[in-house]
Design an enzyme around this catalytic site. Sequence first.
Site, short mmCIF file in Angstrom:
data_model
loop_
_atom_site.label_atom_id
_atom_site.label_comp_id
_atom_site.label_asym_id
_atom_site.label_seq_id
_atom_site.Cartn_x
_atom_site.Cartn_y
_atom_site.Cartn_z
N CYS A 87 42.88 42.80 36.57
CA CYS A 87 43.60 41.72 37.27
C CYS A 87 45.10 41.75 36.94
CB CYS A 87 42.96 40.37 36.96
SG CYS A 87 43.45 39.07 38.14
N GLU A 111 34.59 41.19 33.43
CA GLU A 111 34.27 40.47 32.19
C GLU A 111 33.87 39.02 32.43
OE1 GLU A 111 38.56 39.26 32.76
OE2 GLU A 111 37.20 40.88 33.36
N HIS A 119 37.45 40.90 38.00
CA HIS A 119 37.13 40.53 36.61
C HIS A 119 35.69 40.90 36.26
CE1 HIS A 119 40.71 38.16 35.48
NE2 HIS A 119 40.76 37.80 36.76
#
Length: 262
Positions: A113, A205, A203
Amino acid sequence: MTRTELHLALLKNDTPMPEVMKHVGDYLQQFDTVFKKAADNEHLVLTWDAFDVVNKQEYPSMKDVDNGKYDAIILTGSKHNAHDDEPWILKLVDFIKEVQTNHVDKTKLVGICFGHQIILRAAGGITGKNEAGWELGWTQLKLNKEGKKYLKTDKDYIRINQFHQDHVSILPDGYRSLAFTEGNTPNHITVSDNGQCFTIQGHPEFSRDTMHTMLTIRRDNGVLEKDLANRSLQILENAPPEMEDVWFAERALDFICERLHT
């Protein structure tokens, strides 16, 4: 020689909101969670060193980088804008430029990002607000022909959580786009021709629960327009549970280990 261990440096470009920290921890814990699953699948052991580049302006030493201490430097996301000229952002851009210019064969760079935008800005790309607006929550990215070949997959789409209104509108020389979202983000996954840099606008994560928390809080505090946030929450709630977050982390580890196509 087959690699079994990787030493990674994590450049933390933000601190997660307290409600997220309470449930899934800071960025180091979030990245370790998804990358450990990927590492287990790839038969790798990961060691992390984390650096707060915002508040403490900590960085890996260039001596350590030059000595090959880190197999990769990974840049996290952030609530900040990668195209701003705050002193800590300019320092980060300068650090990445130095690694890109003088340490190409010493370490890989992986950007998530904001980190994706910083790596591409440092290389000469153009970042800024996306005229198409926010891209939020559960999102399908379309892999182009180059992306399917490079990532060694027959997948046409991969599903990764998103939370951004900025993007990279023009890639720097020497970079290729591997994925996009129709009508929003043209350069979603990129790789450098020299094999040093690998980036994604999304993302991997962020868990589904993390996305739900962030969307709700930023709707309620007025950062997000309510109808937009509610639509994203509804899509998230009804979306299939399977995503390519761990799959993408596996590809990032493959990239670091130089297992992908050039």
